[in-house]
Scaffold this motif. Structure first.
Motif, mmCIF file in Angstrom:
data_model
loop_
_atom_site.group_PDB
_atom_site.id
_atom_site.type_symbol
_atom_site.label_atom_id
_atom_site.label_comp_id
_atom_site.label_asym_id
_atom_site.label_seq_id
_atom_site.Cartn_x
_atom_site.Cartn_y
_atom_site.Cartn_z
ATOM 1 N N ARG A 1 0.799 -1.221 0.000
ATOM 2 C CA ARG A 1 0.000 0.000 0.000
ATOM 3 C C ARG A 1 0.835 1.277 0.000
ATOM 4 O O ARG A 1 0.528 2.208 -0.741
ATOM 5 N N PRO A 2 1.923 1.362 0.779
ATOM 6 C CA PRO A 2 2.682 2.617 0.786
ATOM 7 C C PRO A 2 3.373 2.966 -0.535
ATOM 8 O O PRO A 2 3.735 4.113 -0.741
ATOM 9 N N VAL A 3 3.558 1.990 -1.433
ATOM 10 C CA VAL A 3 4.356 2.256 -2.633
ATOM 11 C C VAL A 3 3.596 2.171 -3.950
ATOM 12 O O VAL A 3 4.023 2.757 -4.946
ATOM 13 N N VAL A 4 2.489 1.456 -3.999
ATOM 14 C CA VAL A 4 1.799 1.249 -5.278
ATOM 15 C C VAL A 4 0.939 2.448 -5.672
ATOM 16 O O VAL A 4 0.536 3.244 -4.821
ATOM 17 N N GLN A 5 0.665 2.531 -6.963
ATOM 18 C CA GLN A 5 -0.278 3.537 -7.455
ATOM 19 C C GLN A 5 -1.698 3.070 -7.166
ATOM 20 O O GLN A 5 -2.506 3.819 -6.657
ATOM 21 N N THR A 6 -1.965 1.812 -7.545
ATOM 22 C CA THR A 6 -3.268 1.211 -7.239
ATOM 23 C C THR A 6 -3.042 -0.228 -6.803
ATOM 24 O O THR A 6 -2.087 -0.882 -7.226
ATOM 25 N N LEU A 7 -3.963 -0.709 -5.971
ATOM 26 C CA LEU A 7 -3.929 -2.091 -5.512
ATOM 27 C C LEU A 7 -5.322 -2.665 -5.723
ATOM 28 O O LEU A 7 -6.316 -2.070 -5.305
ATOM 29 N N MET A 8 -5.342 -3.808 -6.414
ATOM 30 C CA MET A 8 -6.617 -4.448 -6.737
ATOM 31 C C MET A 8 -6.532 -5.927 -6.387
ATOM 32 O O MET A 8 -5.441 -6.483 -6.218
ATOM 33 N N PHE A 9 -7.690 -6.560 -6.296
ATOM 34 C CA PHE A 9 -7.773 -7.981 -5.993
ATOM 35 C C PHE A 9 -8.583 -8.667 -7.079
ATOM 36 O O PHE A 9 -9.574 -8.122 -7.564
ATOM 37 N N GLY A 10 -8.177 -9.871 -7.462
ATOM 38 C CA GLY A 10 -8.941 -10.648 -8.438
ATOM 39 C C GLY A 10 -8.084 -11.089 -9.592
ATOM 40 O O GLY A 10 -6.935 -11.489 -9.420
ATOM 41 N N GLU A 11 -8.642 -10.976 -10.771
ATOM 42 C CA GLU A 11 -7.955 -11.313 -12.014
ATOM 43 C C GLU A 11 -7.911 -10.046 -12.853
ATOM 44 O O GLU A 11 -8.810 -9.209 -12.749
ATOM 45 N N PRO A 12 -6.888 -9.879 -13.706
ATOM 46 C CA PRO A 12 -6.778 -8.641 -14.477
ATOM 47 C C PRO A 12 -8.041 -8.280 -15.259
ATOM 48 O O PRO A 12 -8.327 -7.109 -15.468
#
Length: 171
Positions: free
Chosen positions: A148-159
């Motif tokens: 969380r501190p470094v990513v632009q976005t964080l998602m869960f699942g499949e692309p």
């Protein structure tokens, strides 16, 4: 009439997929139940226990992942669990106190230590949701905390079908 070219938007989206299944430790899981060392499944006799520790073949745990527990309602001194860990440690890959869930959590925590958050700085990350191996919820929580501190976005699942979890605020 010409057929329109099919464009794979997932492939060109710039998403980085993180598959926690790749961090699954394939080693054998073993439960060491201290009840087998108790007199009448109720009392730990120190002298008998220490004799057992000396004579037991600990090499049978080589490379295995061991969870130590006591499955019966008995008062077991803390030092007994410590002695078991001391004897198992030179042989086992990992030793934990607790059940198989505690063991899986520990194995994933150890494996997730390999992740360098800086490798994901500014990335759009999808944490893959489906896997062939059992990935504990604790592993998903840990990777979210770590990235969380470094990513632009964080998602869960499949692309192709994600659940958005976090998006960095625009500065």
């Amino acid at each position: 009439m010409e057929t329109p070219e099919i464009i794979n938007r997932v492939a060109t989206s710039g998403l980085v997929t993180l598959d926690l299944e790749t961090y699954y430790h394939s080693g054998e899981r073993v439960i060491y139940d201290l009840k087998d060392n108790l007199f009448m499944e109720a009392i730990l006799r120190e002298k008998d226990f220490r004799e057992f520790l000396k004579s037991h073949d600990w090499s049978q745990y080589t490379g295995k992942n061991v969870a130590i527990l006591c499955s019966v309602d008995a008062i077991v001194p803390t030092w007994a669990y410590m002695l078991l860990a001391i004897h198992l440690q030179p042989f086992a890959h990992t030793v934990v106190f607790g059940d198989t869930q505690a063991l899986e959590d520990k194995l994933f925590y150890e494996a997730l230590e390999q992740i360098n958050p800086e490798d994901y700085r500014g990335a759009r990350v999808v944490v893959k949701g489906c896997s062939s191996y059992p990935v504990p919820v604790a592993a998903y929580v840990e990777v979210a905390r770590k990235l969380r501190p470094v990513v632009q976005t964080l998602m869960f699942g499949e692309p192709c079908s994600t659940v958005p979890l976090y998006k960095k605020a625009k500065a």
